[in-house]
Design a protein around this motif. Structure first.
Motif, PDB file in Angstrom:
ATOM      1  N   GLY A 196      -4.063   5.774 -18.199  1.00 34.30           N
ATOM      2  CA  GLY A 196      -3.117   4.667 -18.263  1.00 34.30           C
ATOM      3  C   GLY A 196      -2.650   4.202 -16.898  1.00 34.30           C
ATOM      4  N   LEU A 197      -1.341   3.870 -16.801  1.00 35.23           N
ATOM      5  CA  LEU A 197      -0.770   3.320 -15.566  1.00 35.23           C
ATOM      6  C   LEU A 197      -0.860   4.295 -14.384  1.00 35.23           C
ATOM      7  N   PRO A 198      -0.560   5.604 -14.581  1.00 35.67           N
ATOM      8  CA  PRO A 198      -0.715   6.531 -13.446  1.00 35.67           C
ATOM      9  C   PRO A 198      -2.141   6.554 -12.886  1.00 35.67           C
ATOM     10  N   ARG A 199      -3.120   6.531 -13.785  1.00 34.79           N
ATOM     11  CA  ARG A 199      -4.518   6.523 -13.328  1.00 34.79           C
ATOM     12  C   ARG A 199      -4.808   5.243 -12.554  1.00 34.79           C
ATOM     13  N   ALA A 200      -4.302   4.109 -13.056  1.00 32.28           N
ATOM     14  CA  ALA A 200      -4.506   2.836 -12.362  1.00 32.28           C
ATOM     15  C   ALA A 200      -3.847   2.849 -10.986  1.00 32.28           C
ATOM     16  N   THR A 201      -2.673   3.502 -10.886  1.00 27.08           N
ATOM     17  CA  THR A 201      -1.976   3.616  -9.596  1.00 27.08           C
ATOM     18  C   THR A 201      -2.811   4.422  -8.607  1.00 27.08           C
ATOM     19  N   GLY A 202      -3.377   5.540  -9.075  1.00 27.85           N
ATOM     20  CA  GLY A 202      -4.229   6.360  -8.212  1.00 27.85           C
ATOM     21  C   GLY A 202      -5.448   5.594  -7.734  1.00 27.85           C
ATOM     22  N   ILE A 203      -6.094   4.868  -8.631  1.00 26.64           N
ATOM     23  CA  ILE A 203      -7.274   4.082  -8.260  1.00 26.64           C
ATOM     24  C   ILE A 203      -6.894   2.993  -7.263  1.00 26.64           C
ATOM     25  N   ALA A 204      -5.757   2.320  -7.518  1.00 24.47           N
ATOM     26  CA  ALA A 204      -5.309   1.246  -6.621  1.00 24.47           C
ATOM     27  C   ALA A 204      -5.009   1.778  -5.223  1.00 24.47           C
ATOM     28  N   SER A 205      -4.417   2.986  -5.140  1.00 23.72           N
ATOM     29  CA  SER A 205      -4.116   3.556  -3.831  1.00 23.72           C
ATOM     30  C   SER A 205      -5.393   3.907  -3.081  1.00 23.72           C
TER      31      SER A 205
ATOM     32  N   LEU B 260      -7.451   9.194   5.213  1.00 22.45           N
ATOM     33  CA  LEU B 260      -8.546   9.987   4.654  1.00 22.45           C
ATOM     34  C   LEU B 260      -8.002  11.077   3.734  1.00 22.45           C
ATOM     35  N   SER B 261      -6.872  11.679   4.097  1.00 23.57           N
ATOM     36  CA  SER B 261      -6.246  12.692   3.251  1.00 23.57           C
ATOM     37  C   SER B 261      -5.654  12.064   1.992  1.00 23.57           C
ATOM     38  N   LEU B 262      -5.048  10.880   2.135  1.00 22.94           N
ATOM     39  CA  LEU B 262      -4.411  10.216   1.001  1.00 22.94           C
ATOM     40  C   LEU B 262      -5.435   9.719  -0.021  1.00 22.94           C
TER      41      LEU B 262
ATOM     42  N   GLY C  47       0.817  -1.210   0.000  1.00 20.63           N
ATOM     43  CA  GLY C  47       0.000   0.000   0.000  1.00 20.63           C
ATOM     44  C   GLY C  47       0.849   1.257   0.000  1.00 20.63           C
ATOM     45  N   ALA C  48       1.939   1.245   0.769  1.00 14.89           N
ATOM     46  CA  ALA C  48       2.832   2.402   0.830  1.00 14.89           C
ATOM     47  C   ALA C  48       3.452   2.687  -0.534  1.00 14.89           C
ATOM     48  N   LEU C  49       3.826   1.641  -1.254  1.00 20.23           N
ATOM     49  CA  LEU C  49       4.390   1.823  -2.595  1.00 20.23           C
ATOM     50  C   LEU C  49       3.373   2.459  -3.538  1.00 20.23           C
ATOM     51  N   LEU C  50       2.125   1.982  -3.482  1.00 19.05           N
ATOM     52  CA  LEU C  50       1.075   2.553  -4.335  1.00 19.05           C
ATOM     53  C   LEU C  50       0.844   4.031  -4.003  1.00 19.05           C
ATOM     54  N   ILE C  51       0.752   4.323  -2.714  1.00 20.96           N
ATOM     55  CA  ILE C  51       0.493   5.704  -2.288  1.00 20.96           C
ATOM     56  C   ILE C  51       1.697   6.593  -2.577  1.00 20.96           C
TER      57      ILE C  51
ATOM     58  N   LEU D 270      -8.315   2.354  -3.479  1.00 20.90           N
ATOM     59  CA  LEU D 270      -8.895   1.076  -3.069  1.00 20.90           C
ATOM     60  C   LEU D 270      -8.174   0.506  -1.848  1.00 20.90           C
ATOM     61  N   PHE D 271      -6.849   0.653  -1.806  1.00 19.84           N
ATOM     62  CA  PHE D 271      -6.100   0.177  -0.643  1.00 19.84           C
ATOM     63  C   PHE D 271      -6.535   0.917   0.614  1.00 19.84           C
ATOM     64  N   CYS D 272      -6.597   2.231   0.532  1.00 19.86           N
ATOM     65  CA  CYS D 272      -6.962   3.041   1.699  1.00 19.86           C
ATOM     66  C   CYS D 272      -8.374   2.744   2.174  1.00 19.86           C
ATOM     67  N   VAL D 273      -9.313   2.704   1.223  1.00 14.08           N
ATOM     68  CA  VAL D 273     -10.707   2.439   1.587  1.00 14.08           C
ATOM     69  C   VAL D 273     -10.863   1.019   2.128  1.00 14.08           C
ATOM     70  N   GLY D 274     -10.195   0.061   1.479  1.00 10.39           N
ATOM     71  CA  GLY D 274     -10.277  -1.326   1.939  1.00 10.39           C
ATOM     72  C   GLY D 274      -9.701  -1.505   3.326  1.00 10.39           C
ATOM     73  N   LEU D 275      -8.616  -0.786   3.602  1.00  9.58           N
ATOM     74  CA  LEU D 275      -7.977  -0.881   4.913  1.00  9.58           C
ATOM     75  C   LEU D 275      -8.905  -0.371   6.006  1.00  9.58           C
ATOM     76  N   LEU D 276      -9.585   0.722   5.728  1.00 10.19           N
ATOM     77  CA  LEU D 276     -10.531   1.268   6.705  1.00 10.19           C
ATOM     78  C   LEU D 276     -11.766   0.382   6.842  1.00 10.19           C
TER      79      LEU D 276
END
Length: 422
Positions: free
Chosen positions: A368-377, A353-355, A51-55, A379-385
Motif C-alpha cells: 500500500g502507501l508505505p510501499r509506495a513511499t519506499g519506492i518513491a524515495s 547510496l545508504s538511503l 525528497g527529504a519528506l519521502l526519505i 526513485l528520488f535518490c536514484v534520479g538525483l544521482l
C-alpha cells in the motif's frame, strides 16, 4: 540512556530535535557553494525538501516495528547482514567526509574574522587545526561535547533567523533575477545540480527514527516529528538563503568564505557581520565536536558488527583525526566554497547510496502507501544521482567501489575469525 528512563519526548520536542539535528554548520556555507549555479537553486530547495519528506517517512515507517530503532538495523534484518554492513560502511564513510567539511566551514568563518588568515595556505592550516582541536576535546568525553554543541546551536540560529526576517527589507529582486542561472547549464540541469548539494542540509532527518525508544507513542509521533522537523527546517533554509541571493550577486557570493556574514554586512553593517561570523564559526565548532564523537562510536559499532568485541576509543579517535586530515588535504581547493562543494557532493552521494537500501527494505516488507513511499524515495535518490554530470557521477562510482572492496575485506576477515575460533 535506557528506554523508559525519565520523561519521554512528545511530538513538539521531537520536531525540534529533528530540526536542530539538520540545521548544522553546513547551511552556513551552502549559499556560496550553490552561488556558482545561481539563484535558481531555490528550485533545488523545493525538490530537496520533497525528497527529504519521502526519505524521512521511509525511515520512520521502517523503524516503527524495529526493536533497535535504527534504519541500519532494519536494513540488516530485511535485506540480510551483507546489506546491513554495506549501509553501516556507507554511514561511516559519510561521517568521515563530514568532519573535514565542517572544519572547512569553521575555517571560512574564522578567516572572515581575521583577514590575515584568509590565504589558501592559512585556511588549510586552520581546517587541520580545527580537526585536531576536537580530536583532543573528544578525549574529555560526551558531556563536554554535548555542552559545546548545545551552546553552539543556540548561537548558530541567530544569523539564520536574522536574515530570514529582517533581510527581506533590503532584498533586491534585480540581483536575484540577474543571478538566476549562471552555470551555463540548462535550467533543469542546474536545478538538479543544486538539489544534490542542498540535500546535504537535510542529513540528520533520521534522528527521530533512531531515538524512537525515547519518544512517546513512537508509531504516531516519529512520523509527525520527522515531517514537521523537515518542514520547519525548510522554511528557515529557503527564507534565509533566498534573501542572501537577493543581497549579493551570485558571482561575488561564489567567492565568499562567510556568505551569511557578508550578507549581514550589506544588511546591518560590518559590526553585525563580525558577530554573525562568530556565530558561524561557533556553530561549526560545536558540530565538529559532535561529529568526532559520533564517528568514533560508528567505527566501534562497525567493528562489533564485523568481528564482535570492543575497540580502543582512544586509538580510534586518533585514526579518525588522521583520516579527516587526509581527506581535507586531498580535497584542498583554491577557495573555501569550492572545497566545501566537493566535500558536500561526496557526503550527499554516500548518504544517498545508504538511503536507497532503506527504501528497498521498506518496499520489500510493506504494501500500500508505505510501499509506495519506499519506492518513491528510491526513485528520488536514484534520479538525483543519475541527473548529475558524468564527472560528478565519478564520485558515486568511486565510493561504490570503495564500499564494495571494504565490505568484501571485512566479510573475509569475519569468516577467518570465525574459522579460527572453531
Amino acid at each position: 540512556m535506557k528506554a523508559g528512563s525519565g520523561a519521554k519526548i512528545g511530538p513538539v520536542a521531537g520536531t525540534f530535535l529533528v530540526a536542530t539535528t539538520m540545521i548544522g554548520s553546513g547551511i552556513f556555507m551552502l549559499p556560496a557553494t550553490v552561488a556558482a549555479i545561481g539563484s535558481i537553486s531555490v528550485i533545488g530547495w523545493v525538490i530537496a525538501a520533497i525528497g527529504a519528506l519521502l526519505i524521512g517517512l521511509t525511515l520512520a515507517i521502517l523503524s516503527r516495528d524495529e526493536p533497535h530503532g535504527t534504519y541500519l538495523d532494519s536494513i540488516a534484518h530485511v535485506l540480510g547482514p551483507v546489506a546491513g554492513l554495506v549501509s553501516t560502511i556507507l554511514f561511516v564513510i559519510s561521517m568521515l567526509i563530514s568532519l573535514p567539511m565542517v572544519a572547512v566551514a569553521a575555517a571560512g568563518y574564522t578567516s572572515f574574522l581575521f583577514p590575515a588568515l584568509s590565504s589558501n595556505t592559512a585556511t588549510i592550516a586552520l581546517t587541520h587545526a580545527y580537526i585536531w582541536i576536537f580530536v583532543a576535546v573528544s578525549w574529555r568525553g560526551a558531556r563536554l561535547i554535548a555542552s559545546v554543541g548545545t551552546a553552539s546551536l543556540v548561537v548558530g540560529l541567530v544569523p539564520l533567523i536574522l536574515l530570514a526576517t529582517l533581510g527581506w527589507g533590503k532584498f533586491d529582486a534585480e540581483i536575484f533575477r540577474s543571478s538566476w542561472n549562471i552555470s551555463g547549464k540548462s535550467n533543469a540541469s542546474a536545478a538538479m545540480s543544486a538539489t544534490l548539494i542542498l540535500f546535504m542540509a537535510y542529513l540528520g532527518l533520521e534522528n527521530a527514527s533512531i531515538v524512537r525508544e525515547q519518544i512517546e507513542n513512537p508509531r504516531r509521533n516519529v512520523p509527525i516529528a520527522t515531517v514537521c522537523g523537515i518542514l520547519f527546517s525548510t522554511l528557515i533554509y529557503i527564507a534565509s538563503t533566498t534573501v542572501v541571493s537577493g543581497l549579493i550577486p551570485a558571482a561575488t557570493l561564489a567567492k565568499s568564505a562567510a556568505p551569511f556574514a557578508d550578507a549581514t554586512a550589506v544588511l546591518l553593517g560590518a559590526v553585525a557581520a563580525m558577530l554573525v561570523a562568530v556565530c558561524g564559526a561557533a556553530k561549526a565548532a560545536g558540530t565538529l565536536g559532535a561529529l568526532q564523537l559520533e564517528t568514533v562510536e560508528c567505527v566501534v559499532v562497525m567493528k562489533r558488527q564485523v568481528a564482535g568485541g570492543s575497540l580502543s576509543r582512544s586509538g580510534t579517535n586518533i585514526a579518525v583525526g588522521v583520516i579527516a586530515s587526509a581527506i581535507a588535504l586531498f580535497t584542498a581547493s583554491p577557495n573555501v566554497a569550492s572545497q566545501f562543494g566537493v566535500l558536500a557532493t561526496a557526503l550527499v552521494t554516500t548518504s544517498i547510496l545508504s538511503l536507497v537500501l532503506a527504501g528497498v527494505a521498506l518496499a520489500k516488507t510493506r504494501s500500500g502507501l508505505p510501499r509506495a513511499t519506499g519506492i518513491a524515495s528510491v526513485l528520488f535518490c536514484v534520479g538525483l544521482l543519475a541527473a548529475q554530470p558524468l564527472k560528478d557521477m565519478m564520485v558515486a562510482a568511486l565510493l561504490c567501489i570503495a564500499t564494495a572492496a571494504l565490505t568484501a575485506i571485512l566479510i573475509a576477515w569475519r569468516r577467518r575469525m570465525a574459522a579460527t575460533a572453531n
